[in-house]
Enzyme design. Sequence first.
Site, PDB file in Angstrom:
ATOM      1  N   ALA A   1      46.390 -57.738 -10.737  1.00  0.00           N
ATOM      2  CA  ALA A   1      46.294 -56.353 -11.197  1.00  0.00           C
ATOM      3  C   ALA A   1      47.441 -56.022 -12.145  1.00  0.00           C
ATOM      4  O   ALA A   1      47.236 -55.436 -13.214  1.00  0.00           O
ATOM      5  CB  ALA A   1      46.308 -55.397 -10.002  1.00  0.00           C
TER       6      ALA A   1
ATOM      7  N   GLY B   1      50.926 -60.000  -9.942  1.00  0.00           N
ATOM      8  CA  GLY B   1      49.662 -60.620  -9.549  1.00  0.00           C
ATOM      9  C   GLY B   1      48.574 -60.243 -10.537  1.00  0.00           C
ATOM     10  O   GLY B   1      48.854 -59.805 -11.664  1.00  0.00           O
TER      11      GLY B   1
ATOM     12  N   GLN C   1      41.370 -55.468   6.958  1.00  0.00           N
ATOM     13  CA  GLN C   1      40.252 -56.400   7.079  1.00  0.00           C
ATOM     14  C   GLN C   1      40.680 -57.679   7.790  1.00  0.00           C
ATOM     15  O   GLN C   1      41.685 -58.293   7.426  1.00  0.00           O
ATOM     16  CB  GLN C   1      39.728 -56.770   5.693  1.00  0.00           C
ATOM     17  CG  GLN C   1      38.592 -57.789   5.750  1.00  0.00           C
ATOM     18  CD  GLN C   1      37.824 -57.851   4.452  1.00  0.00           C
ATOM     19  OE1 GLN C   1      38.247 -58.488   3.504  1.00  0.00           O
ATOM     20  NE2 GLN C   1      36.709 -57.159   4.399  1.00  0.00           N
TER      21      GLN C   1
ATOM     22  N   HIS D   1      39.486 -61.320   8.153  1.00  0.00           N
ATOM     23  CA  HIS D   1      38.561 -62.278   7.549  1.00  0.00           C
ATOM     24  C   HIS D   1      38.024 -63.175   8.653  1.00  0.00           C
ATOM     25  O   HIS D   1      38.792 -63.678   9.473  1.00  0.00           O
ATOM     26  CB  HIS D   1      39.299 -63.108   6.494  1.00  0.00           C
ATOM     27  CG  HIS D   1      38.381 -63.864   5.590  1.00  0.00           C
ATOM     28  ND1 HIS D   1      37.610 -64.921   6.030  1.00  0.00           N
ATOM     29  CD2 HIS D   1      38.088 -63.704   4.278  1.00  0.00           C
ATOM     30  CE1 HIS D   1      36.891 -65.376   5.011  1.00  0.00           C
ATOM     31  NE2 HIS D   1      37.162 -64.665   3.931  1.00  0.00           N
TER      32      HIS D   1
ATOM     33  N   HIS E   1      43.608 -60.106   6.765  1.00  0.00           N
ATOM     34  CA  HIS E   1      43.418 -60.633   5.419  1.00  0.00           C
ATOM     35  C   HIS E   1      43.702 -59.634   4.312  1.00  0.00           C
ATOM     36  O   HIS E   1      44.237 -59.994   3.265  1.00  0.00           O
ATOM     37  CB  HIS E   1      41.951 -61.110   5.319  1.00  0.00           C
ATOM     38  CG  HIS E   1      41.567 -61.703   4.005  1.00  0.00           C
ATOM     39  ND1 HIS E   1      42.215 -62.808   3.485  1.00  0.00           N
ATOM     40  CD2 HIS E   1      40.602 -61.376   3.105  1.00  0.00           C
ATOM     41  CE1 HIS E   1      41.658 -63.123   2.316  1.00  0.00           C
ATOM     42  NE2 HIS E   1      40.690 -62.262   2.058  1.00  0.00           N
TER      43      HIS E   1
ATOM     44  N   GLY F   1      55.164 -55.983  -9.846  1.00  0.00           N
ATOM     45  CA  GLY F   1      54.198 -56.914  -9.273  1.00  0.00           C
ATOM     46  C   GLY F   1      53.497 -57.692 -10.370  1.00  0.00           C
ATOM     47  O   GLY F   1      52.964 -57.106 -11.317  1.00  0.00           O
TER      48      GLY F   1
ATOM     49  N   GLU G   1      45.520 -54.208  -4.658  1.00  0.00           N
ATOM     50  CA  GLU G   1      45.538 -53.994  -3.206  1.00  0.00           C
ATOM     51  C   GLU G   1      46.493 -52.868  -2.805  1.00  0.00           C
ATOM     52  O   GLU G   1      46.284 -52.204  -1.788  1.00  0.00           O
ATOM     53  CB  GLU G   1      45.907 -55.301  -2.487  1.00  0.00           C
ATOM     54  CG  GLU G   1      45.639 -55.261  -0.994  1.00  0.00           C
ATOM     55  CD  GLU G   1      45.778 -56.620  -0.311  1.00  0.00           C
ATOM     56  OE1 GLU G   1      45.802 -57.643  -1.028  1.00  0.00           O
ATOM     57  OE2 GLU G   1      45.864 -56.653   0.919  1.00  0.00           O
TER      58      GLU G   1
ATOM     59  N   ARG H   1      32.143 -58.602   6.346  1.00  0.00           N
ATOM     60  CA  ARG H   1      33.213 -59.265   7.098  1.00  0.00           C
ATOM     61  C   ARG H   1      33.534 -58.560   8.413  1.00  0.00           C
ATOM     62  O   ARG H   1      33.823 -59.217   9.414  1.00  0.00           O
ATOM     63  CB  ARG H   1      34.468 -59.338   6.236  1.00  0.00           C
ATOM     64  CG  ARG H   1      34.318 -60.362   5.139  1.00  0.00           C
ATOM     65  CD  ARG H   1      35.533 -60.405   4.232  1.00  0.00           C
ATOM     66  NE  ARG H   1      35.333 -61.421   3.201  1.00  0.00           N
ATOM     67  CZ  ARG H   1      36.146 -61.607   2.176  1.00  0.00           C
ATOM     68  NH1 ARG H   1      37.214 -60.835   2.026  1.00  0.00           N
ATOM     69  NH2 ARG H   1      35.897 -62.548   1.289  1.00  0.00           N
TER      70      ARG H   1
ATOM     71  N   PHE I   1      27.541 -64.230  -1.565  1.00  0.00           N
ATOM     72  CA  PHE I   1      28.674 -63.832  -0.730  1.00  0.00           C
ATOM     73  C   PHE I   1      28.171 -62.793   0.268  1.00  0.00           C
ATOM     74  O   PHE I   1      27.061 -62.260   0.127  1.00  0.00           O
ATOM     75  CB  PHE I   1      29.778 -63.233  -1.614  1.00  0.00           C
ATOM     76  CG  PHE I   1      31.055 -64.032  -1.628  1.00  0.00           C
ATOM     77  CD1 PHE I   1      31.069 -65.360  -1.980  1.00  0.00           C
ATOM     78  CD2 PHE I   1      32.270 -63.423  -1.299  1.00  0.00           C
ATOM     79  CE1 PHE I   1      32.261 -66.083  -1.996  1.00  0.00           C
ATOM     80  CE2 PHE I   1      33.467 -64.136  -1.315  1.00  0.00           C
ATOM     81  CZ  PHE I   1      33.460 -65.463  -1.656  1.00  0.00           C
TER      82      PHE I   1
ATOM     83  N   ASP J   1      55.757 -54.135  -0.678  1.00  0.00           N
ATOM     84  CA  ASP J   1      56.993 -53.499  -1.149  1.00  0.00           C
ATOM     85  C   ASP J   1      56.735 -52.191  -1.906  1.00  0.00           C
ATOM     86  O   ASP J   1      57.473 -51.223  -1.732  1.00  0.00           O
ATOM     87  CB  ASP J   1      57.784 -54.488  -2.015  1.00  0.00           C
ATOM     88  CG  ASP J   1      58.105 -55.763  -1.244  1.00  0.00           C
ATOM     89  OD1 ASP J   1      58.429 -55.653  -0.048  1.00  0.00           O
ATOM     90  OD2 ASP J   1      58.015 -56.860  -1.822  1.00  0.00           O
TER      91      ASP J   1
ATOM     92  N   SER K   1      37.725 -57.922  -4.439  1.00  0.00           N
ATOM     93  CA  SER K   1      39.153 -57.672  -4.672  1.00  0.00           C
ATOM     94  C   SER K   1      39.552 -58.140  -6.066  1.00  0.00           C
ATOM     95  O   SER K   1      40.253 -57.442  -6.786  1.00  0.00           O
ATOM     96  CB  SER K   1      40.025 -58.335  -3.611  1.00  0.00           C
ATOM     97  OG  SER K   1      39.831 -59.717  -3.610  1.00  0.00           O
ATOM     98  N   LEU K   2      39.086 -59.319  -6.466  1.00  0.00           N
ATOM     99  CA  LEU K   2      39.447 -59.795  -7.811  1.00  0.00           C
ATOM    100  C   LEU K   2      38.873 -58.867  -8.877  1.00  0.00           C
ATOM    101  O   LEU K   2      39.504 -58.616  -9.907  1.00  0.00           O
ATOM    102  CB  LEU K   2      38.975 -61.242  -8.035  1.00  0.00           C
ATOM    103  CG  LEU K   2      39.673 -62.326  -7.206  1.00  0.00           C
ATOM    104  CD1 LEU K   2      39.156 -63.716  -7.592  1.00  0.00           C
ATOM    105  CD2 LEU K   2      41.182 -62.287  -7.381  1.00  0.00           C
TER     106      LEU K   2
END
Lengths: 234, 591
Positions: free
Chosen positions: B19, B17, B243, B245, B356, B15, B390, B289, B121, B224, B406-407
């Site tokens: 992370a 992304g 979640q 959103h 989301h 992966g 995630e 949320r 937020f 995956d 999350s970020l």
Amino acid sequence: MQVSVYRYNPEENTESRMQDFNLEIPRGKDLMVLDVLELLKEQDASVTYRRSCREGVCGSDGVNMNGRNGLACITPLSDVVKGDSLVLRPLPGLPVIRDLVVDMGQFYKQYEKIKPYLINDEPPPSQERLQSPEERSKLDGLYECILCACCTTGCPSFWWNPDKFVGPAGLLQAYRFLADSRDTATEERLAALEDPFSVFRCRGIMNCVSVCPKGLNPTRAIGHIRNMLVKRVI
Amino acid sequence: MSNTPILEFDAIIVGGGGAGMRAALQLAESGNKTAVLSKVFPTRSHTVSAQGGITCAIGSEDPDDDWRWHMYDTVKGSDYIGDQDAIEYMCSVGPQAVYELEHMGLPFSRTDNGRIYQRPFGGQSKDYGQGGQAARTCAAADRTGHALLHTLYQANLKAGSVFFSEWFAIDLVKNAHNAVVGVTAICMETGEVHYIKARATVLATGGAGRIFQTTTNALMNTGDGTGMSLRAGFPVQDIEMWQFHPTGIAGAGVLVTEGCRGEGGYLINRDGERFMERYAPNSKDLASRDVVSRSMVLEILEGRGVGDESDHLLLKLDHLGAETLHSRLPGITELSKTFAHVDPVKDPIPVVPTCHYMMGGLPTNVHGQGISLDKDGNDRIIEGLYAVGEAACVSVHGANRLGGNSLLDLVVFGRAAGLHITDALAEGMDSLEASDNDIDAALSRLNRWNNSSACGESIASLKKELQNCMQFNFGVFRKEEPMQESMRILSDLRERISNACLTDKSKLFNTARLEALELDNLLEIAEATAICAEGRKESRGAHARDDYQERDDENWLAHSIYDPQKKQVGKRAVNLKPRTVDPFEPTARSY
């Protein structure tokens, strides 16, 4: 609607061909070109293209639609269909792997060539490096590039010299780091670009600007680089 | 006998992304032989779609801000099943991780004094909920994920990380001791299959929002890594917690950032009423949320929805003015014109709660090490396997993630896993070699698809059925009977998928094969979700049941843990022992 798709799979055939599909488009719905590709793939699972975010930010699905480069996922049929037909071809100027999937290797190589990362060898402060809103605003219109290659593969200068001309996407990023108040490698970056090909093969025809799906302006960035290169020698 | 070619690394990260790339950077900078395997070119990973920002107490907007306040908000947001040791770690290490991103070049928006811009937020407070709304989310306009992902890719280029772009991991390879020793993977471009041998395997494969019909997730978010680890017999934790959103664009599913409400936008119903004032008198539109999504669905169910079908609500932004929208929310302006045919400068955006984020995943400790339970129910470290982002359930989000966390999760725990693996490698971490049989076992499902013969059901239609089932039965509100019925449907789908066939068996860039392999993963996660959702007999965070409407701390102040071999849900204790602060005790949760 008639959709004509470029097909090429070297495993099966040494020559490419166009394949026509007839597709019922649901009335009253303005589908995106990517929706059309997904419908085609349901009919024929071998139709091959890249896609991911389906909202125009990942840059996977750059294709040539009725002669114009763009992202399939944010191009509505109403923007691109002429008469009742849609012709889908891979982005021009790069080798085709299969159908609409091109080998992006040369494009990425040009991106890597410009050292697309912040260079600053001063030890960083314990917090963030300060940057005024005015300094930061110089990065607007530059950092948003998604590396979809619509611009670079729409540029004849890149078609002629894909190994030597950095191309609009790479140059936009070159200027993104030249313009960053936190970067200290201006001299090194300009020295690497002053040859006759890297920047100066740009003829300013602005194909890049007209196709950029993010509304960015590589030609203007290239102009800024030219100015910096000229000022450097006078 | 396996004659699969072998590639060997100290660590393989599955992966590319946020992370995965943060872990890769840590490992590459420490001189380990590392590779990132990604089914897309790394900057196409779904982190790119994150908009609003990265939440962290850096004290730019408010010099008195405190990571402990952020921790309080996160524990409360999680509805008290977030692990407090992990949340403490994330919130306290966070500032350093964010400054590192800035030093790498992330183009954060700025305040007048040159610091990183922070916006309010949902679920944020000052002084442990006593000091009003905080503004703690660090932003690069509304393209923070894009800026973060590209910056991390650039930093990895600088560090010389090795990427296997457009390679797809098939399954985990386990040795005779049940330790993970790499993955089998297919190179998309050539169709060649390899065993990628590694002393540490990191799952950074993101979420699986595509188990639902409508989601803000990318088409490739098929979980995956989670599918692989379930097939390998490892558990998932809190997988029933999905979640929704509040603001996906109605009809399209595309995300509109919570930052819109952070900048002062608000939701209205068909009467033009700002209904969140009724549901969350203090935080209003910036409640958590789960709270906002439930309120929206109630508005719709009670007939105050908007549109011909009264099936959505409106997000009003025009009062913010063109200048704020153009400088702070330019991406949203663009998306809403493209997908809703609405210019938010003039008109409100049609929105509806949309799947989301997957709060569940492989349980891990704060170092990212995967955890399974032994036969007595005690934690056991899975040798060789890590998970971050995630795909992991560390768990900092519990039953409901706060926006912007999350970020932060990605960079804090990507970094933590990189640090831990570096130390473990230095101490000589190694495992028994995989046998040929072990490698062949990790190729069995690929071989199944490759040898499938002509039959009726297509992969696309089976996927649609699965997504329909999840969409209608595991949404914002859940009911016992439809969930039980879904378990039967999914069990039947498993049978049908095992008989489905791959029509295109060509080698080169075969995306049909990829989609077949992804469908196996979707099924694993959908089934685990169904069984755990049915099993958690209470309402907590994102899991709201009509038949068990209250939170049940006596029985369910616990993680659910799903055993894929027995297809059963059990419980695992929540960590209520932070190291440096007093624990936050569960109380009634209101906003």
